[in-house]
Design a protein around this motif. Structure first.
Motif, PDB file in Angstrom:
ATOM      1  N   ASP A 122     -18.468  16.789   9.223  1.00 10.73           N
ATOM      2  CA  ASP A 122     -18.664  16.099   7.943  1.00 10.73           C
ATOM      3  C   ASP A 122     -17.726  14.908   7.772  1.00 10.73           C
ATOM      4  OD1 ASP A 122     -20.656  17.828   7.257  1.00 10.73           O
ATOM      5  OD2 ASP A 122     -19.418  19.084   5.953  1.00 10.73           O
ATOM      6  N   ASP A 123     -16.725  14.787   8.642  1.00 11.17           N
ATOM      7  CA  ASP A 123     -15.837  13.623   8.568  1.00 11.17           C
ATOM      8  C   ASP A 123     -16.447  12.387   9.216  1.00 11.17           C
ATOM      9  OD1 ASP A 123     -13.915  15.160   7.317  1.00 11.17           O
ATOM     10  OD2 ASP A 123     -12.925  15.719   9.186  1.00 11.17           O
ATOM     11  N   ALA A 124     -17.534  12.575   9.954  1.00 15.09           N
ATOM     12  CA  ALA A 124     -18.198  11.435  10.575  1.00 15.09           C
ATOM     13  C   ALA A 124     -18.944  10.633   9.515  1.00 15.09           C
ATOM     14  CB  ALA A 124     -19.188  11.910  11.644  1.00 15.09           C
ATOM     15  N   PRO A 125     -19.003   9.315   9.637  1.00 17.25           N
ATOM     16  CA  PRO A 125     -19.782   8.524   8.681  1.00 17.25           C
ATOM     17  C   PRO A 125     -21.250   8.937   8.695  1.00 17.25           C
ATOM     18  CG  PRO A 125     -18.390   7.107  10.042  1.00 17.25           C
ATOM     19  CD  PRO A 125     -18.337   8.472  10.650  1.00 17.25           C
ATOM     20  N   LEU A 126     -21.909   8.803   7.553  1.00 17.48           N
ATOM     21  CA  LEU A 126     -23.320   9.163   7.463  1.00 17.48           C
ATOM     22  C   LEU A 126     -24.157   8.317   8.412  1.00 17.48           C
ATOM     23  CD1 LEU A 126     -25.692  10.638   6.100  1.00 17.48           C
ATOM     24  CD2 LEU A 126     -25.644   8.888   4.310  1.00 17.48           C
ATOM     25  N   PHE A 127     -23.904   7.020   8.441  1.00 17.66           N
ATOM     26  CA  PHE A 127     -24.657   6.100   9.286  1.00 17.66           C
ATOM     27  C   PHE A 127     -23.839   5.706  10.510  1.00 17.66           C
ATOM     28  CE2 PHE A 127     -26.846   5.401   5.260  1.00 17.66           C
ATOM     29  CZ  PHE A 127     -28.168   5.233   5.647  1.00 17.66           C
TER      30      PHE A 127
ATOM     31  N   ALA B 243     -26.766   6.541  18.288  1.00 15.36           N
ATOM     32  CA  ALA B 243     -27.086   5.882  17.010  1.00 15.36           C
ATOM     33  C   ALA B 243     -27.911   6.816  16.139  1.00 15.36           C
ATOM     34  CB  ALA B 243     -27.830   4.571  17.258  1.00 15.36           C
ATOM     35  N   ARG B 244     -27.270   7.893  15.693  1.00 15.38           N
ATOM     36  CA  ARG B 244     -27.943   8.889  14.868  1.00 15.38           C
ATOM     37  C   ARG B 244     -27.226   9.040  13.535  1.00 15.38           C
ATOM     38  NH1 ARG B 244     -28.284  13.896  19.181  1.00 15.38           N
ATOM     39  NH2 ARG B 244     -28.811  12.660  21.045  1.00 15.38           N
ATOM     40  N   LEU B 245     -27.980   9.474  12.524  1.00 12.94           N
ATOM     41  CA  LEU B 245     -27.339   9.831  11.269  1.00 12.94           C
ATOM     42  C   LEU B 245     -26.611  11.155  11.429  1.00 12.94           C
ATOM     43  CD1 LEU B 245     -29.504   7.653  10.280  1.00 12.94           C
ATOM     44  CD2 LEU B 245     -29.189   8.725   8.060  1.00 12.94           C
ATOM     45  N   ARG B 246     -25.852  11.523  10.423  1.00 16.32           N
ATOM     46  CA  ARG B 246     -24.922  12.642  10.577  1.00 16.32           C
ATOM     47  C   ARG B 246     -25.621  13.968  10.885  1.00 16.32           C
ATOM     48  NH1 ARG B 246     -20.820  12.033   6.303  1.00 16.32           N
ATOM     49  NH2 ARG B 246     -22.356  12.950   4.890  1.00 16.32           N
TER      50      ARG B 246
ATOM     51  N   ALA C 178     -25.958   1.740   3.451  1.00 17.22           N
ATOM     52  CA  ALA C 178     -26.683   1.711   4.718  1.00 17.22           C
ATOM     53  C   ALA C 178     -25.743   1.143   5.772  1.00 17.22           C
ATOM     54  CB  ALA C 178     -27.955   0.862   4.594  1.00 17.22           C
ATOM     55  N   ASN C 179     -26.225   1.009   6.985  1.00 11.67           N
ATOM     56  CA  ASN C 179     -25.413   0.390   8.035  1.00 11.67           C
ATOM     57  C   ASN C 179     -25.813  -1.064   8.246  1.00 11.67           C
ATOM     58  OD1 ASN C 179     -27.892   0.707   9.293  1.00 11.67           O
ATOM     59  ND2 ASN C 179     -27.036   1.428  11.231  1.00 11.67           N
ATOM     60  N   HIS C 180     -26.480  -1.617   7.244  1.00 14.36           N
ATOM     61  CA  HIS C 180     -26.902  -3.013   7.294  1.00 14.36           C
ATOM     62  C   HIS C 180     -26.904  -3.541   5.855  1.00 14.36           C
ATOM     63  CE1 HIS C 180     -30.428  -0.503   6.578  1.00 14.36           C
ATOM     64  NE2 HIS C 180     -30.945  -1.504   5.919  1.00 14.36           N
ATOM     65  N   THR C 181     -27.065  -4.825   5.708  1.00 14.20           N
ATOM     66  CA  THR C 181     -27.099  -5.416   4.375  1.00 14.20           C
ATOM     67  C   THR C 181     -28.379  -5.003   3.648  1.00 14.20           C
ATOM     68  OG1 THR C 181     -25.820  -7.320   5.146  1.00 14.20           O
ATOM     69  CG2 THR C 181     -27.038  -7.575   3.079  1.00 14.20           C
ATOM     70  N   ILE C 182     -28.216  -4.451   2.476  1.00 15.12           N
ATOM     71  CA  ILE C 182     -29.367  -3.992   1.701  1.00 15.12           C
ATOM     72  C   ILE C 182     -29.917  -5.155   0.883  1.00 15.12           C
ATOM     73  CG2 ILE C 182     -30.147  -2.424  -0.101  1.00 15.12           C
ATOM     74  CD1 ILE C 182     -27.932  -0.517   0.753  1.00 15.12           C
ATOM     75  N   SER C 183     -31.189  -5.458   1.096  1.00 10.51           N
ATOM     76  CA  SER C 183     -31.849  -6.521   0.354  1.00 10.51           C
ATOM     77  C   SER C 183     -32.770  -5.899  -0.696  1.00 10.51           C
ATOM     78  CB  SER C 183     -32.659  -7.419   1.297  1.00 10.51           C
ATOM     79  OG  SER C 183     -33.492  -8.285   0.570  1.00 10.51           O
ATOM     80  N   VAL C 184     -32.451  -6.095  -1.943  1.00 11.78           N
ATOM     81  CA  VAL C 184     -33.292  -5.565  -3.017  1.00 11.78           C
ATOM     82  C   VAL C 184     -34.678  -6.184  -2.957  1.00 11.78           C
ATOM     83  CG1 VAL C 184     -33.555  -5.392  -5.526  1.00 11.78           C
ATOM     84  CG2 VAL C 184     -31.306  -5.080  -4.489  1.00 11.78           C
TER      85      VAL C 184
END
Length: 302
Positions: free
Chosen positions: A146-151, A161-164, A227-233
């Motif tokens: 659980d200490d690993a980043p979500l993304f 390159a996986r989610l947690r 997210a692991n990228h810029t979120i564009s609304v």
């Protein structure tokens, strides 16, 4: 991921290890002392057991006893040097999250139990929490996963390159699985449900469902999405019409929002119980086989 060189001047390996081969929080390998022994195994002996493809790779600190342990488990005399080459090539940083202040370990891309070789091309540097992300069923990582980043980082190699958790790769609203982390965003400030159940720490959403929630729920704003990228609304808003009309039957109440149907199919199928029949690939195939069987029976009966 690093290109195989160490940034700046070439580091002296012995000096580097003297400063970094220590317990959790350093750049080196696990040291087996008390509760902080190496956690790459399903067993309690502190060592890796590579008979199971989901086991981790052993990365205990160097020394005579550890070298003998490597050899006894089939790693070979050159494993310690190969492991150090892996860390050095990756600039002493985790290739999944970029951390350089945690215990670092060498991970086999193709597990040794599946025939993966002890070669530099088959190894990646991972911090211990991210190593646990890759080895989901190795309970030796349960205390740190659980200490690993979500993304993962955007630049993380595909094998890591996986989610947690596997569940994080599925949209909480529609249930669709997304193997590409850039197709998912996480809502990190989820309110409690109406029935009083505690709120989850986060939910992951595909971009179409995230766009729909932003439009329909005032609690969902860009500031509570990560997210692991810029979120564009604007991108999320443009894709909201691709979200399914109805949420999954297992969707949390916080994300169980219905979208207005636009087409005849959406009104007749996607917004009615027929969606459980016609939107499921297995059921569609079974119906096709049944119709074909009836048609063949009718033809033969004529």
């Amino acid at each position: 991921m690093a290109d195989g060189t160490v940034s700046g001047a070439d580091r002296d390996e012995s000096g580097r290890r003297g400063a970094s081969d220590h317990s959790d929080g350093g750049h080196g390998d696990d040291v087996r002392s008390g509760d902080n022994r190496s956690d790459d195994s399903d067993t309690d002996n502190g060592y890796s057991d590579n008979s199971n493809s989901d086991n981790g790779d052993n990365n205990d600190s160097s020394g005579g006893d550890d070298r003998q342990d490597y050899h006894d488990r089939g790693y070979g005399d050159g494993w310690e040097e190969l492991r150090q080459q892996t860390l050095r090539r990756d600039n002493y940083a985790c290739t999944r999250c970029g951390a350089d202040d945690r215990t670092l370990q060498a991970h086999h891309i193709v597990p040794r139990s599946a025939g993966g070789p002890d070669e530099l091309e088959n190894l990646l540097t991972l911090c211990r929490p991210c190593h646990g992300v890759i080895h989901q069923h190795n309970n030796a990582f349960d205390d740190v996963r659980d200490d690993a980043p979500l993304f993962p980082e955007r630049t993380a190699p595909d094998p890591v390159a996986r989610l947690r958790t596997p569940a994080d790769q599925c949209c909480t609203r529609c249930g669709a699985e997304r193997s590409d982390p850039t197709e998912l965003v996480a809502w990190t400030d989820v309110p409690a449900s109406d029935d009083g159940r505690p709120a989850p720490s986060h939910v992951t959403l595909c971009k179409p469902c995230a766009g729909l929630l932003i439009e329909r729920d005032s609690a969902v704003e860009k500031e509570v999405l990560t997210a692991n990228h810029t979120i564009s609304v604007h991108e999320l808003a443009a894709r909201r019409t691709d979200a399914p009309v109805r949420p999954s039957a297992f969707a949390l109440s916080q994300v169980g929002i219905r979208r207005e149907p636009r087409t005849l199919r959406e009104r007749v199928v996607d917004d009615t119980p027929l969606r459980f029949l016609l939107n499921h690939r297995g059921i569609r195939l079974a119906l096709l086989v049944a119709v074909g069987y009836v048609a063949l029976f009718v033809v033969l009966a004529l």
